[in-house]
Structure formats: structure tokens, C-alpha cells
Design an enzyme around this catalytic site. Sequence first.
Site, PDB file in Angstrom:
ATOM      1  N   ASP A 152       2.011   2.534 -19.648  1.00  0.00           N
ATOM      2  CA  ASP A 152       2.324   2.488 -18.210  1.00  0.00           C
ATOM      3  C   ASP A 152       1.157   2.009 -17.357  1.00  0.00           C
ATOM      4  OD1 ASP A 152       4.795   3.687 -18.926  1.00  0.00           O
ATOM      5  OD2 ASP A 152       3.841   5.652 -18.871  1.00  0.00           O
ATOM      6  N   GLY A 155       8.741   0.283 -21.328  1.00  0.00           N
ATOM      7  CA  GLY A 155       9.421  -0.104 -20.092  1.00  0.00           C
ATOM      8  C   GLY A 155       8.451  -0.914 -19.265  1.00  0.00           C
ATOM      9  N   HIS A 156       8.671  -2.217 -19.215  1.00  0.00           N
ATOM     10  CA  HIS A 156       7.737  -3.081 -18.487  1.00  0.00           C
ATOM     11  C   HIS A 156       8.386  -3.570 -17.197  1.00  0.00           C
ATOM     12  CE1 HIS A 156       5.599  -3.862 -22.573  1.00  0.00           C
ATOM     13  NE2 HIS A 156       5.295  -2.702 -22.043  1.00  0.00           N
ATOM     14  N   GLN A 168       3.110   0.383 -24.917  1.00  0.00           N
ATOM     15  CA  GLN A 168       2.436   1.680 -24.910  1.00  0.00           C
ATOM     16  C   GLN A 168       0.929   1.460 -24.673  1.00  0.00           C
ATOM     17  OE1 GLN A 168       4.778   1.299 -27.863  1.00  0.00           O
ATOM     18  NE2 GLN A 168       6.261   1.854 -26.310  1.00  0.00           N
ATOM     19  N   LYS A 217       1.077  -3.354 -17.594  1.00  0.00           N
ATOM     20  CA  LYS A 217       0.884  -4.570 -18.419  1.00  0.00           C
ATOM     21  C   LYS A 217       1.929  -5.633 -18.113  1.00  0.00           C
ATOM     22  CE  LYS A 217       1.345  -2.003 -22.128  1.00  0.00           C
ATOM     23  NZ  LYS A 217       1.292  -0.648 -21.578  1.00  0.00           N
TER      24      LYS A 217
END
Length: 405
Positions: A14, A41-42, A222, A17
Site C-alpha cells: 500500500d 490492490g493498486h 505487497q 506503487k
Amino acid sequence: MSNNTLILGLQWGDEGKGKIVDALSENVFAVCRFQGGHNAGHTIKVDGVQTVLHLIPSGVLHRSVKCLIGNGVVLSLEAIKKEIKGLEEFGVEIKNRLHISENCPLILPSHIKIDQVRDKDEFIGTTGRGIGPAYEDKVGRRAIRFGDLKDETLLRKKVSRLIKIHNKLLKHFYDSEPFSEDEILNNLLSYKDFAESFSINTTDLLMAWAEEGKEVLFEGAQGTFLDIDHGTYPYVTSSSTTIGGVSSGLGIGPKHINNVIGVVKAYATRVGEGPFTTELFDKDGDEIAKRGNEFGATTGRPRRCGWLDLVALKKAIFINSVDSLCITKADVLDTFENINVCIDYDGENPVYKSFEGWQEDTSLFSSYDELPQKLKDYIKFIEEFVNCKVSIISVGPSREQSIHL
Ligand code: IMP
């Protein structure tokens, strides 16, 4: 000589990125994921529209960029199809741009169930996406891989064996309902055409691209301290989130990683259980959570918040051979009177150095010169402490809110 960049997280994920990969992928040939799954989750914000990606590399919004999912990724067919559909509805073309390794182990509904029932006892606080159990089957040499969907006879044999094992575990160990072998098989068979269209030997593809001198970007998911080997074990994810994961997760030698950008928040967050030395339980922590909108992009869970830990950051830089840092969400600290960074440990406790806050809105700044001196001092201290230069400072979620140094 190629000029490939790796972007990875130096904390517990988080770090932001997705936004950086999106920004830096504009001129590359391809963006490649090498580990993790749809636990990631990006979040990317373009022209005010927010897109959350879980599996598809964050370069996808640049229409000319190819997207590659390497063998190190565990693949949920349902999740990838949903993501493709969402992007196509949004006008983003996927066909002929997305390539998925035929060696990706598949995440089955039974992996998800095992993950969820097990976490009730083990308290890792997983995302409940079946990630751990899918990697266990990969290492156990019994995984069903994406390419297996093209061979029905082999698939039948493998499903039967694997589901028997899962059902034994569910019934006898976790006191849970078993799965129907037929249902799982039929569901997998319904993805045969999908596999025909997207599965490929991605190492061969990367080799061809390297020979043609194409530039690629490697996108980590991650973060360093969730790495299965180098993280805060057992409170980790089940993949190699650090630089070593690039080579094994794509089949590309380390000489092809030419530039490493480590992404770190101006503070720290973590979701799920596990040690977090600089965690805050006071109004500063609440303020970071609120201003940083610190809720998981995948599960919506509130993230734990704390100060930046420079001792841990220095280690993450070493583990990943980081060339430069990207500091994200600096604007979240705009309102703070005092900002701390951890420079040592006293047993379990952090030893802090305190900075006066800049107390100025930085979200509209677009050049380093405009930044308040106190923020510059904060950045300089970080650079000197960890002996690594900062190349990007991000002051908001949009593409244009990045300052390149
Ligand atoms: P798993 O990856 O679902 O097995 O979860 C293991 C640990 O990694 C849990 O603490 C999760 O919260 C954490 N985790 C997994 N993916 C992410 C991510 O993308 N961002 C932050 N934490 C994650």
C-alpha cells in the site's frame, strides 16, 4: 543494453506503487507482474477517475503498453476475467496486450475457503483470497496451472487429486463443507478458450523482447516486510515480494534489472496482524488514517498507521538493491505540528527523531523548488540516514501530483 526498471514496496504494501508504475510506464514496452495475486490492490487516478487493479499490471491504462503476468503470480480466473471486463467497459482494450504465463498456479474456490476458515484460527489477517493455500500447492507440486486448462485429460486427473486433498482438509481438519469435484472441473473447463487466448510461455516472450532491446518495467505487489523470507514471518504473504522474486517469478536473470525504485510512504501503514514498532494509537494515528484515507483497496479494512521507520527502510534498501526512493503521500503530513521518524530501537520501542511539520498545503506543488524548506529537510534527513537518494515525491493520488527530482 536494456534499461529495465523495477518498482517495489519497501514497507508492508500500500505504498502507492500503482500510481508510480502508471506514471513511469508511459514510455516502456511492457509492464510485468512477478508475484502475488488478487490480494494486491493498486489504485490509479487519471483525469479524476479512479481505477483499482488487482492482477493486471498498472501500465494497462497506457494503451500501447503490453501487460505480462509471470509464472510467480497465483491466478484467480474469476478475478482476472472480472478485471478485464471492467477495463473493457471503461474502453481499455485488453486483447493482444495481455499475456499470462501458462505456468501460473490457479487459485480455486477451495483455496479461498481453506484460507478463510484457517485464518479464523491462525489470525494472520489474510485478505481471504486463497493466496497462501495456492502457493502451498505450487510448492507441493500438485497445483493446477493455467496452461493445464488446454489439456482436458490432464486437467481431470489433476483436479480429482487436488480436490480430494482439499476436501480431506476441509472436512476432517477444519470441520467445513467439501467441494464437488465436478463443479470445480466444469468451472475450469469453461475457461478453456480464455486460456487459449491468453496463456503463453512468458519467459520466451521476455527473451524475445530482450533481444529486440525492448524496455520493460517490473511491478512489485505487497511490500518488502510481507516477503515470505524477509518479512515479519509468520505475518507475511506467501510470495517473494523482494527483488529475488523478479527473477524466479518471470524467468529473467538479475542482469536485466537495471534500475530499482523503492516506494515508501512518508509514514507507515500495515493491514492485518503482525509487529509494527512505530504504530500509533493516538490522535496522530487517527489523523494519518483520515487524511491518508487508509483503508485497504482490496478488502476495505482500516490500515494501522504509524511513523516512518528508517531502520527498517535501510534494511529494505539493502535487500532490494534500491537505487532511488519514491516517497509517497507526503501531503498527508501537511497538517502536522510535529513529525517523527524512527532512527533506532530500544528493545521493542522506537527511538524517534522529531521534525517540525511544514504545515502548508503541498498538494498543488509540481517542482522541488516550491516545496516548503521543512519538507526538504525531512527528505534530506531520510536520504542521509538510509544513504539513498530520493528521485520522486508524490503529493497526491493524481498523475500530475508527482515531483521528479
Ligand atoms: P495474504 O496475502 O492474503 O495471504 O495475506 C497475508 C498478509 O499480507 C495479511 O496481513 C494481508 O493483510 C497482507 N497483504 C496481502 N496483500 C496485501 C496488499 O496488497 N497490501 C497490503 N497488505 C497485504
